[in-house]
Design a protein around this motif. Structure first.
Motif, mmCIF file in Angstrom:
data_model
loop_
_atom_site.group_PDB
_atom_site.id
_atom_site.type_symbol
_atom_site.label_atom_id
_atom_site.label_comp_id
_atom_site.label_asym_id
_atom_site.label_seq_id
_atom_site.Cartn_x
_atom_site.Cartn_y
_atom_site.Cartn_z
ATOM 1 N N ASP A 12 0.862 -1.184 0.000
ATOM 2 C CA ASP A 12 0.000 0.000 0.000
ATOM 3 C C ASP A 12 0.900 1.235 0.000
ATOM 4 O OD1 ASP A 12 0.581 0.892 2.785
ATOM 5 O OD2 ASP A 12 -0.440 -0.972 3.306
ATOM 6 N N ASP A 13 0.271 2.409 -0.060
ATOM 7 C CA ASP A 13 1.059 3.642 -0.186
ATOM 8 C C ASP A 13 1.068 4.476 1.092
ATOM 9 O OD1 ASP A 13 -1.534 4.584 -0.171
ATOM 10 O OD2 ASP A 13 -1.312 5.805 -1.975
ATOM 11 N N ARG A 14 0.732 3.872 2.226
ATOM 12 C CA ARG A 14 0.625 4.634 3.475
ATOM 13 C C ARG A 14 1.933 5.276 3.924
ATOM 14 N NH1 ARG A 14 -1.897 0.240 7.271
ATOM 15 N NH2 ARG A 14 -0.406 -0.894 6.024
ATOM 16 N N ARG A 15 3.065 4.705 3.549
ATOM 17 C CA ARG A 15 4.348 5.230 4.022
ATOM 18 C C ARG A 15 5.132 5.936 2.909
ATOM 19 N NH1 ARG A 15 7.296 0.535 6.791
ATOM 20 N NH2 ARG A 15 8.809 2.177 7.099
ATOM 21 N N ALA A 16 4.467 6.282 1.823
ATOM 22 C CA ALA A 16 5.167 6.900 0.685
ATOM 23 C C ALA A 16 5.871 8.187 1.081
ATOM 24 C CB ALA A 16 4.193 7.152 -0.469
ATOM 25 N N GLU A 17 5.193 9.049 1.798
ATOM 26 C CA GLU A 17 5.806 10.316 2.200
ATOM 27 C C GLU A 17 6.988 10.072 3.142
ATOM 28 O OE1 GLU A 17 1.603 11.441 1.009
ATOM 29 O OE2 GLU A 17 2.515 9.780 2.090
ATOM 30 N N ALA A 18 6.832 9.148 4.100
ATOM 31 C CA ALA A 18 7.918 8.845 5.037
ATOM 32 C C ALA A 18 9.136 8.289 4.295
ATOM 33 C CB ALA A 18 7.440 7.859 6.104
ATOM 34 N N CYS A 19 8.899 7.448 3.307
ATOM 35 C CA CYS A 19 10.013 6.909 2.522
ATOM 36 C C CYS A 19 10.713 8.013 1.739
ATOM 37 C CB CYS A 19 9.519 5.817 1.581
ATOM 38 S SG CYS A 19 9.063 4.289 2.424
ATOM 39 N N ALA A 20 9.945 8.910 1.154
ATOM 40 C CA ALA A 20 10.545 10.019 0.401
ATOM 41 C C ALA A 20 11.361 10.923 1.322
ATOM 42 C CB ALA A 20 9.457 10.820 -0.318
ATOM 43 N N LEU A 21 10.844 11.175 2.510
ATOM 44 C CA LEU A 21 11.598 11.985 3.474
ATOM 45 C C LEU A 21 12.898 11.294 3.877
ATOM 46 C CD1 LEU A 21 8.650 13.303 5.657
ATOM 47 C CD2 LEU A 21 10.277 14.713 4.351
ATOM 48 N N ALA A 22 12.868 9.986 4.043
ATOM 49 C CA ALA A 22 14.086 9.240 4.395
ATOM 50 C C ALA A 22 15.103 9.308 3.258
ATOM 51 C CB ALA A 22 13.735 7.791 4.723
ATOM 52 N N ILE A 23 14.628 9.223 2.031
ATOM 53 C CA ILE A 23 15.529 9.321 0.878
ATOM 54 C C ILE A 23 16.147 10.712 0.822
ATOM 55 C CG2 ILE A 23 15.567 9.388 -1.650
ATOM 56 C CD1 ILE A 23 13.496 7.022 -1.519
ATOM 57 N N GLU A 24 15.338 11.729 1.066
ATOM 58 C CA GLU A 24 15.857 13.095 1.099
ATOM 59 C C GLU A 24 16.888 13.252 2.213
ATOM 60 O OE1 GLU A 24 13.826 17.350 0.580
ATOM 61 O OE2 GLU A 24 13.116 16.279 2.373
ATOM 62 N N ALA A 25 16.585 12.739 3.402
ATOM 63 C CA ALA A 25 17.512 12.830 4.538
ATOM 64 C C ALA A 25 18.800 12.053 4.272
ATOM 65 C CB ALA A 25 16.839 12.315 5.807
ATOM 66 N N GLY A 26 18.708 11.027 3.448
ATOM 67 C CA GLY A 26 19.884 10.231 3.108
ATOM 68 C C GLY A 26 20.810 10.910 2.120
ATOM 69 N N GLY A 27 20.397 12.041 1.569
ATOM 70 C CA GLY A 27 21.295 12.813 0.715
ATOM 71 C C GLY A 27 21.022 12.746 -0.775
ATOM 72 N N ALA A 28 19.931 12.107 -1.181
ATOM 73 C CA ALA A 28 19.621 12.066 -2.618
ATOM 74 C C ALA A 28 19.409 13.487 -3.124
ATOM 75 C CB ALA A 28 18.383 11.221 -2.872
ATOM 76 N N SER A 29 19.826 13.722 -4.354
ATOM 77 C CA SER A 29 19.654 15.054 -4.944
ATOM 78 C C SER A 29 18.439 15.121 -5.861
ATOM 79 C CB SER A 29 20.918 15.464 -5.704
ATOM 80 O OG SER A 29 21.272 14.466 -6.633
ATOM 81 N N GLU A 30 17.843 13.967 -6.139
ATOM 82 C CA GLU A 30 16.662 13.897 -6.999
ATOM 83 C C GLU A 30 15.959 12.576 -6.703
ATOM 84 O OE1 GLU A 30 16.345 14.880 -11.550
ATOM 85 O OE2 GLU A 30 17.119 12.841 -11.330
ATOM 86 N N LEU A 31 14.637 12.586 -6.795
ATOM 87 C CA LEU A 31 13.870 11.379 -6.512
ATOM 88 C C LEU A 31 12.874 11.109 -7.625
ATOM 89 C CD1 LEU A 31 12.929 9.065 -4.664
ATOM 90 C CD2 LEU A 31 11.457 10.717 -3.487
ATOM 91 N N VAL A 32 12.973 9.922 -8.205
ATOM 92 C CA VAL A 32 11.997 9.454 -9.191
ATOM 93 C C VAL A 32 10.961 8.650 -8.421
ATOM 94 C CG1 VAL A 32 11.609 8.031 -11.229
ATOM 95 C CG2 VAL A 32 13.747 9.315 -10.994
ATOM 96 N N VAL A 33 9.694 8.950 -8.637
ATOM 97 C CA VAL A 33 8.626 8.215 -7.967
ATOM 98 C C VAL A 33 7.794 7.481 -9.014
ATOM 99 C CG1 VAL A 33 6.619 8.331 -6.446
ATOM 100 C CG2 VAL A 33 8.530 9.925 -6.110
ATOM 101 N N HIS A 34 7.850 6.146 -8.931
ATOM 102 C CA HIS A 34 6.998 5.306 -9.767
ATOM 103 C C HIS A 34 5.639 5.280 -9.068
ATOM 104 C CE1 HIS A 34 6.201 1.978 -12.615
ATOM 105 N NE2 HIS A 34 5.308 1.686 -11.684
ATOM 106 N N ALA A 35 4.630 5.752 -9.737
ATOM 107 C CA ALA A 35 3.328 6.032 -9.113
ATOM 108 C C ALA A 35 2.449 4.794 -8.930
ATOM 109 C CB ALA A 35 2.601 7.102 -9.912
ATOM 110 N N ARG A 36 3.067 3.711 -8.467
ATOM 111 C CA ARG A 36 2.340 2.486 -8.126
ATOM 112 C C ARG A 36 3.104 1.782 -7.019
ATOM 113 N NH1 ARG A 36 0.969 1.268 -14.285
ATOM 114 N NH2 ARG A 36 3.186 1.380 -14.548
ATOM 115 N N THR A 37 2.426 0.860 -6.349
ATOM 116 C CA THR A 37 3.095 0.022 -5.357
ATOM 117 C C THR A 37 3.675 -1.209 -6.047
ATOM 118 O OG1 THR A 37 1.154 -1.312 -4.861
ATOM 119 C CG2 THR A 37 1.434 0.733 -3.569
#
Length: 188
Positions: A12-37
């Motif tokens: 499911d997509d309940r943690r999508a925002e939390a995962c994106a925040l973790a990726i940002e905190a990890g230092g990624a400079s860009e994030l591609v989001v595949h819009a499905r689970t």
């Protein structure tokens, strides 16, 4: 620069925002989001509006991905996701001129950006040469068939080509098929 790619989640997509925040905190400079689970796999639809939700919580640039087969899909995805940048997957394989068409549409250019079948056959022949150079013999014909199968979505001529090569297992049969096409500029 380090980019990352994620799906909306596993089941499911309940943690999508939390995962994106973790990726940002990890230092990624860009994030591609595949819009499905992961559970959605590659089945339509893509949930582009969920990318817009993610955009509300992260500051890094987002790239929308998923179910972009046409210029119209690309424009709808940009609208729903709020992303100007797109990542093309199978849509680009089915229509190698898709990126050119999207750029033209974004620039307000109504001119056709499609490849003709002879132009595409030149690319297919080059692809075949690369397949033969880099893959084991028993994998070669399957790769060509995979691409022709996807091309059928856009090019009616690909249906005929696919029907002609789908029973081939020996690369020599494919070589003979290419020679029989006798299209200008196509060499194998």
């Amino acid at each position: 620069p380090v980019s990352a790619k994620m799906r909306l989640g596993l089941h499911d997509d309940r943690r999508a925002e939390a995962c994106a925040l973790a990726i940002e905190a990890g230092g990624a400079s860009e994030l591609v989001v595949h819009a499905r689970t992961k559970a959605h796999g590659y089945r339509p639809p893509a949930y582009w509006e969920r990318i817009a939700d993610i955009r509300q919580v992260v500051r890094l640039p987002l790239v929308a991905n998923g179910e972009i087969w046409t210029v119209a899909d690309a424009l709808r995805c940009q609208q729903a996701s709020g992303c100007q940048s797109l990542m093309l997957g199978r849509g680009m394989v089915a229509n190698p001129a898709l990126a050119r068409g999207i750029r033209a549409a974004m620039a307000g250019d109504a001119a056709s950006a499609e490849l003709s079948w002879p132009q595409l056959m030149t690319l297919i022949a080059e692809f075949w040469r690369l397949v033969c150079a880099h893959l084991e013999r028993d994998q070669q014909t399957g790769r060509l068939k995979q691409w022709l199968n996807l091309l059928r979505r856009v090019y009616p001529q690909a249906q005929t080509a696919f029907a002609e090569v789908r029973t081939f297992h020996d690369p020599a049969d494919v070589q003979r098929w290419f020679r029989a096409q006798a299209l200008p500029g196509v060499r194998t």
